[in-house]
Scaffold this motif. Structure first.
Motif, PDB file in Angstrom:
ATOM      1  N   THR A  73      32.533  52.603  34.233  1.00  0.00           N
ATOM      2  CA  THR A  73      31.882  51.403  33.717  1.00  0.00           C
ATOM      3  C   THR A  73      32.822  50.565  32.862  1.00  0.00           C
ATOM      4  O   THR A  73      32.378  49.778  32.037  1.00  0.00           O
ATOM      5  N   ALA A  74      34.106  50.716  33.020  1.00  0.00           N
ATOM      6  CA  ALA A  74      35.070  49.995  32.196  1.00  0.00           C
ATOM      7  C   ALA A  74      35.038  48.505  32.514  1.00  0.00           C
ATOM      8  O   ALA A  74      34.898  48.087  33.660  1.00  0.00           O
ATOM      9  N   ASP A  75      35.186  47.695  31.494  1.00  0.00           N
ATOM     10  CA  ASP A  75      35.228  46.249  31.652  1.00  0.00           C
ATOM     11  C   ASP A  75      36.673  45.807  31.434  1.00  0.00           C
ATOM     12  O   ASP A  75      37.186  45.853  30.319  1.00  0.00           O
ATOM     13  N   TRP A  76      37.333  45.406  32.505  1.00  0.00           N
ATOM     14  CA  TRP A  76      38.754  45.066  32.450  1.00  0.00           C
ATOM     15  C   TRP A  76      39.013  43.574  32.220  1.00  0.00           C
ATOM     16  O   TRP A  76      40.151  43.137  32.244  1.00  0.00           O
ATOM     17  N   THR A  77      37.980  42.797  31.994  1.00  0.00           N
ATOM     18  CA  THR A  77      38.201  41.361  31.810  1.00  0.00           C
ATOM     19  C   THR A  77      38.970  41.063  30.531  1.00  0.00           C
ATOM     20  O   THR A  77      39.683  40.067  30.458  1.00  0.00           O
ATOM     21  N   SER A  78      38.861  41.910  29.523  1.00  0.00           N
ATOM     22  CA  SER A  78      39.641  41.676  28.306  1.00  0.00           C
ATOM     23  C   SER A  78      41.129  41.897  28.556  1.00  0.00           C
ATOM     24  O   SER A  78      41.974  41.293  27.897  1.00  0.00           O
ATOM     25  N   PHE A  79      41.460  42.747  29.522  1.00  0.00           N
ATOM     26  CA  PHE A  79      42.865  43.023  29.831  1.00  0.00           C
ATOM     27  C   PHE A  79      43.421  42.022  30.845  1.00  0.00           C
ATOM     28  O   PHE A  79      44.503  41.482  30.668  1.00  0.00           O
ATOM     29  N   TYR A  80      42.682  41.764  31.936  1.00  0.00           N
ATOM     30  CA  TYR A  80      43.170  40.906  33.008  1.00  0.00           C
ATOM     31  C   TYR A  80      42.751  39.446  32.857  1.00  0.00           C
ATOM     32  O   TYR A  80      43.293  38.574  33.520  1.00  0.00           O
ATOM     33  N   GLY A  81      41.764  39.188  32.068  1.00  0.00           N
ATOM     34  CA  GLY A  81      41.294  37.820  31.926  1.00  0.00           C
ATOM     35  C   GLY A  81      40.396  37.435  33.084  1.00  0.00           C
ATOM     36  O   GLY A  81      39.763  38.264  33.719  1.00  0.00           O
ATOM     37  N   ASP A  82      40.371  36.156  33.392  1.00  0.00           N
ATOM     38  CA  ASP A  82      39.497  35.631  34.438  1.00  0.00           C
ATOM     39  C   ASP A  82      40.318  35.360  35.701  1.00  0.00           C
ATOM     40  O   ASP A  82      40.453  34.228  36.137  1.00  0.00           O
ATOM     41  N   VAL A  83      40.886  36.400  36.291  1.00  0.00           N
ATOM     42  CA  VAL A  83      41.735  36.237  37.469  1.00  0.00           C
ATOM     43  C   VAL A  83      40.933  36.547  38.729  1.00  0.00           C
ATOM     44  O   VAL A  83      39.963  37.288  38.703  1.00  0.00           O
TER      45      VAL A  83
END
Length: 96
Positions: A73-83
């Protein structure tokens, strides 16, 4: 050469101790020379002298996995942004 095929089958059955030597000799199948045949005979002599070497005991049981190490359930948007994935131009629509 059929001898290399026999040795490759021995590797498939678990004789990994001859893997490198057989792989190196395989490249000379199209144009073998006397020295290559002698090397094949040496490998067969080694197998005759060491019948129980190089076998791997395969344990078919499933390994224990600690699923706490995986975060589904990890949210990777903080790491990758809006790509978004960049697709090649004129790419056909996927069929499935």
């Amino acid at each position: 050469l059929q001898l290399i095929g026999v040795l490759r089958w021995a590797i498939e059955l678990g004789r990994l101790d001859i893997f490198i030597e057989v792989s190196l000799l395989s490249q000379y199948q199209a144009n073998p020379r006397v020295g290559h045949l002698d090397a094949l005979y040496h490998i067969f002599a080694y197998l005759r002298g060491h019948p129980n070497m190089g076998r791997i005991a395969y344990d078919h049981k499933e390994p224990k996995v600690d699923y706490r190490a995986f975060n589904e359930t990890a949210d990777w948007t903080s790491f990758y942004g809006d790509v978004e994935e960049e697709l090649p131009p004129k790419m056909p629509e996927p069929l499935g």
